[in-house]
Design a protein around this motif. Structure first.
Motif, short mmCIF file in Angstrom:
data_model
loop_
_atom_site.label_atom_id
_atom_site.label_comp_id
_atom_site.label_asym_id
_atom_site.label_seq_id
_atom_site.Cartn_x
_atom_site.Cartn_y
_atom_site.Cartn_z
N ALA A 111 26.94 39.30 35.34
CA ALA A 111 27.93 38.93 36.02
C ALA A 111 27.69 37.40 36.72
N ALA A 112 26.72 37.17 37.18
CA ALA A 112 26.47 36.12 37.93
C ALA A 112 26.39 34.79 36.75
N ASP A 113 25.75 34.80 35.72
CA ASP A 113 25.70 33.91 34.82
C ASP A 113 27.13 33.65 34.33
N GLN A 114 28.14 34.63 34.23
CA GLN A 114 29.63 34.65 33.86
C GLN A 114 30.44 33.98 34.98
N MET A 115 29.96 34.33 35.88
CA MET A 115 31.03 33.75 37.12
C MET A 115 30.40 32.07 37.30
N GLY A 116 28.95 32.00 37.17
CA GLY A 116 28.66 30.34 37.36
C GLY A 116 28.96 29.59 36.20
N GLU A 117 29.23 30.07 35.07
CA GLU A 117 29.90 29.44 34.06
C GLU A 117 31.21 29.36 34.36
N ARG A 124 33.40 25.56 34.78
CA ARG A 124 34.66 25.41 34.10
C ARG A 124 35.91 25.12 34.95
N HIS A 125 36.06 26.16 36.03
CA HIS A 125 37.23 25.84 36.63
C HIS A 125 36.88 25.90 38.05
N PRO A 126 36.65 24.70 38.58
CA PRO A 126 36.03 24.68 40.15
C PRO A 126 37.03 24.89 41.07
N VAL A 127 38.31 24.39 40.89
CA VAL A 127 39.65 24.38 41.44
C VAL A 127 39.97 25.93 41.89
N ARG A 128 39.83 26.57 40.77
CA ARG A 128 40.35 27.91 40.80
C ARG A 128 39.32 28.83 41.71
N TRP A 129 38.07 28.49 41.49
CA TRP A 129 37.13 29.17 41.98
C TRP A 129 37.01 28.90 43.55
N GLY A 130 37.50 27.37 43.90
CA GLY A 130 37.38 27.24 45.31
C GLY A 130 38.55 27.82 46.10
N GLY A 131 39.63 27.97 45.29
CA GLY A 131 40.78 28.97 45.92
C GLY A 131 40.39 30.30 46.30
N ILE A 132 39.54 31.00 45.21
CA ILE A 132 39.33 32.25 45.51
C ILE A 132 38.40 32.34 46.75
N VAL A 133 37.37 31.53 46.52
CA VAL A 133 36.25 31.57 47.58
C VAL A 133 37.04 31.17 49.13
#
Length: 160
Positions: A52-58, A62-71
């Motif tokens: 899961a960590a590998d998949q989330m890191g990948e 690929r989608h830094p803006v999306r993950w920034g919003g989620i965080v």
């Protein structure tokens, strides 16, 4: 001869059986090892966490803006939950505590009101004391003048 053949054949059959048993044991050992690996919950959880960590890191790469919003959303949610829990912890738990806090806050209000009124009374008393002092001084001066006049009159009557 046939006994020897049977003995020779039986020796080969015994060797085959031993090889077959050894192969079965090896297969069984591998199967038991695989089952033990599948039933090791900690190891499976660790592997799942790593995947899961590998998949989330990948995905984050690929989608830094999306993950920034989620965080950011998660941080906001954690902050909101923390604020609510803090507020709940500050609230009285039962009716007696609520009444106690109400009485306490009213007592503080009364205390403030009494202090304010006491200051007003103190100012009024000081002002009246000044007025009384002025009146007393002026009356004392008047009495002193009257006493001097009376003394002069008595002196004048005596000298005649």
């Amino acid at each position: 001869m046939s006994a020897k053949r049977n003995g020779a054949d039986s020796g080969a059959a015994v060797d085959e059986l031993r090889d077959d048993i050894a192969q079965t044991r090896a297969d069984l050992g591998g199967t038991v090892g695989a089952l033990a690996e599948k039933t090791d919950v900690k190891k499976q959880a660790r592997k799942a966490k790593e995947r899961a960590a590998d998949q989330m890191g990948e995905s984050a790469r690929r989608h830094p803006v999306r993950w920034g919003g989620i965080v950011a959303g998660l941080l906001a949610a954690v902050a909101a939950i923390g604020a609510l829990r803090w507020r709940q912890s500050r609230r009285p738990k039962n009716r007696a505590e609520r009444v106690w806090h109400d009485v306490k806050s009213r007592a503080k209000d009364v205390q403030k009101d009494v202090k304010s009124r006491a200051k007003d009374v103190q100012k009024d008393v000081k002002s009246r004391a000044k007025d009384v002092r002025k009146d007393a001084r002026s009356k004392a001066r008047g009495v002193k003048r009257d006493a001097k006049r009376a003394a002069l009159q008595m002196k004048g009557r005596m000298s005649r």
